[in-house]
Design a protein around this motif. Structure first.
Motif, PDB file in Angstrom:
ATOM      1  N   TYR A 224       6.431   8.595  -6.298  1.00  0.00           N
ATOM      2  CA  TYR A 224       7.789   7.969  -6.725  1.00  0.00           C
ATOM      3  C   TYR A 224       7.850   6.660  -7.850  1.00  0.00           C
ATOM      4  N   TYR A 225       6.683   5.387  -7.452  1.00  0.00           N
ATOM      5  CA  TYR A 225       6.705   4.531  -8.068  1.00  0.00           C
ATOM      6  C   TYR A 225       6.773   4.523  -9.460  1.00  0.00           C
ATOM      7  N   LEU A 226       5.337   5.063  -9.201  1.00  0.00           N
ATOM      8  CA  LEU A 226       5.635   5.479 -11.147  1.00  0.00           C
ATOM      9  C   LEU A 226       6.081   6.829 -11.938  1.00  0.00           C
ATOM     10  N   GLY A 227       6.830   7.196 -11.040  1.00  0.00           N
ATOM     11  CA  GLY A 227       7.689   8.104 -11.951  1.00  0.00           C
ATOM     12  C   GLY A 227       7.268   9.233 -12.835  1.00  0.00           C
ATOM     13  N   TYR A 228       6.578   9.658 -11.896  1.00  0.00           N
ATOM     14  CA  TYR A 228       5.106  10.728 -11.876  1.00  0.00           C
ATOM     15  C   TYR A 228       4.724  11.424 -11.077  1.00  0.00           C
ATOM     16  N   SER A 229       4.381  13.693 -11.079  1.00  0.00           N
ATOM     17  CA  SER A 229       4.029  13.735 -10.025  1.00  0.00           C
ATOM     18  C   SER A 229       3.027  13.673  -9.155  1.00  0.00           C
ATOM     19  N   LYS A 230       3.044  14.195  -7.704  1.00  0.00           N
ATOM     20  CA  LYS A 230       1.869  13.913  -7.108  1.00  0.00           C
ATOM     21  C   LYS A 230       0.692  14.837  -7.293  1.00  0.00           C
TER      22      LYS A 230
ATOM     23  N   TRP B 246       0.843  -0.772   0.209  1.00  0.00           N
ATOM     24  CA  TRP B 246      -0.414   0.117  -0.204  1.00  0.00           C
ATOM     25  C   TRP B 246       0.783   1.306  -0.193  1.00  0.00           C
ATOM     26  N   LEU B 247       0.450   2.515  -1.282  1.00  0.00           N
ATOM     27  CA  LEU B 247       1.524   3.260  -0.953  1.00  0.00           C
ATOM     28  C   LEU B 247       0.458   4.729  -1.351  1.00  0.00           C
ATOM     29  N   ASN B 248       1.438   5.570  -0.231  1.00  0.00           N
ATOM     30  CA  ASN B 248       0.577   7.385  -0.176  1.00  0.00           C
ATOM     31  C   ASN B 248       0.418   7.803  -1.536  1.00  0.00           C
ATOM     32  N   THR B 249       0.285   8.736  -1.458  1.00  0.00           N
ATOM     33  CA  THR B 249       0.605   9.101  -2.847  1.00  0.00           C
ATOM     34  C   THR B 249       1.660   9.259  -3.344  1.00  0.00           C
ATOM     35  N   LYS B 250       2.646  10.112  -1.949  1.00  0.00           N
ATOM     36  CA  LYS B 250       4.022  10.275  -1.980  1.00  0.00           C
ATOM     37  C   LYS B 250       4.791   8.868  -2.951  1.00  0.00           C
ATOM     38  N   GLU B 251       4.610   8.333  -2.161  1.00  0.00           N
ATOM     39  CA  GLU B 251       5.069   6.457  -2.791  1.00  0.00           C
ATOM     40  C   GLU B 251       4.472   6.282  -4.256  1.00  0.00           C
ATOM     41  N   ALA B 252       3.305   6.487  -4.241  1.00  0.00           N
ATOM     42  CA  ALA B 252       3.050   5.921  -5.891  1.00  0.00           C
ATOM     43  C   ALA B 252       3.949   6.968  -6.730  1.00  0.00           C
TER      44      ALA B 252
ATOM     45  N   ASP C  65       0.622  -1.964 -10.925  1.00  0.00           N
ATOM     46  CA  ASP C  65       1.549  -2.778 -11.728  1.00  0.00           C
ATOM     47  C   ASP C  65       0.506  -3.361 -12.981  1.00  0.00           C
ATOM     48  N   ASN C  66      -0.662  -3.520 -12.250  1.00  0.00           N
ATOM     49  CA  ASN C  66      -1.897  -4.495 -13.931  1.00  0.00           C
ATOM     50  C   ASN C  66      -2.186  -2.866 -14.926  1.00  0.00           C
ATOM     51  N   TRP C  67      -2.160  -2.339 -13.718  1.00  0.00           N
ATOM     52  CA  TRP C  67      -2.584  -0.575 -14.923  1.00  0.00           C
ATOM     53  C   TRP C  67      -1.686  -0.395 -15.343  1.00  0.00           C
ATOM     54  N   VAL C  68       0.037  -0.241 -15.325  1.00  0.00           N
ATOM     55  CA  VAL C  68       0.284   0.349 -16.412  1.00  0.00           C
ATOM     56  C   VAL C  68       1.141  -0.832 -16.950  1.00  0.00           C
ATOM     57  N   THR C  69       1.227  -1.884 -17.053  1.00  0.00           N
ATOM     58  CA  THR C  69       1.671  -3.302 -17.822  1.00  0.00           C
ATOM     59  C   THR C  69       0.200  -3.201 -18.796  1.00  0.00           C
ATOM     60  N   THR C  70      -1.138  -3.161 -18.585  1.00  0.00           N
ATOM     61  CA  THR C  70      -2.418  -3.462 -19.354  1.00  0.00           C
ATOM     62  C   THR C  70      -2.211  -2.397 -20.561  1.00  0.00           C
ATOM     63  N   SER C  71      -2.641  -3.008 -21.829  1.00  0.00           N
ATOM     64  CA  SER C  71      -2.828  -1.760 -22.752  1.00  0.00           C
ATOM     65  C   SER C  71      -4.217  -1.611 -22.927  1.00  0.00           C
ATOM     66  N   PHE C  72      -4.648  -0.600 -23.173  1.00  0.00           N
ATOM     67  CA  PHE C  72      -6.154  -0.283 -22.718  1.00  0.00           C
ATOM     68  C   PHE C  72      -7.014  -0.185 -24.777  1.00  0.00           C
ATOM     69  N   SER C  73      -8.128  -0.683 -24.939  1.00  0.00           N
ATOM     70  CA  SER C  73      -8.183   0.041 -27.067  1.00  0.00           C
ATOM     71  C   SER C  73      -8.492   1.997 -26.480  1.00  0.00           C
TER      72      SER C  73
END
Length: 101
Positions: A39-45, A31-37, A77-85
């Motif tokens: 950093y993990y995804l490489g996006y700003s808060k 479980w990640l808070n916004t700051k950790e998420a 992780d699932n969201w990042v690795t899954t491509s949607f139409s």
């Protein structure tokens, strides 16, 4: 079934590596808070908040608990690795809900 002796020795090595992977997975924070998420995804808060509002689904990708937002690392992780139409899941769910209501 005939197995070469060399292959039997590899089984122990494979089991040892599987155990190492399992220990690594279980030892990581889920479980990640916004700051950790961010950093993990490489996006700003701020971008994480925009993703939360437009692409991520409450109750699946994140949860609100006691005034805090906690992101599920496995679902991210699932969201990042899954491509949607062309239609992403959130817009599809919104249109289904509008049709029902």
């Amino acid at each position: 079934m005939n197995l070469a002796f060399e292959n039997l020795e590899k089984i122990n090595n494979i089991l040892e590596k599987l155990e190492q992977l399992e220990n690594k997975i279980l030892g990581e924070k889920r479980w990640l808070n916004t700051k950790e998420a961010s950093y993990y995804l490489g996006y700003s808060k701020d971008h994480i908040h925009k993703l939360k509002d437009s692409h991520l689904i409450e109750g699946k990708h994140y949860f609100k608990k006691a005034g805090r937002i906690l992101f599920d690392k496995l679902e991210l992780d699932n969201w990042v690795t899954t491509s949607f139409s062309k239609n992403d899941i959130k817009s599809s769910i919104d249109s289904i809900l509008k049709a029902i209501i």
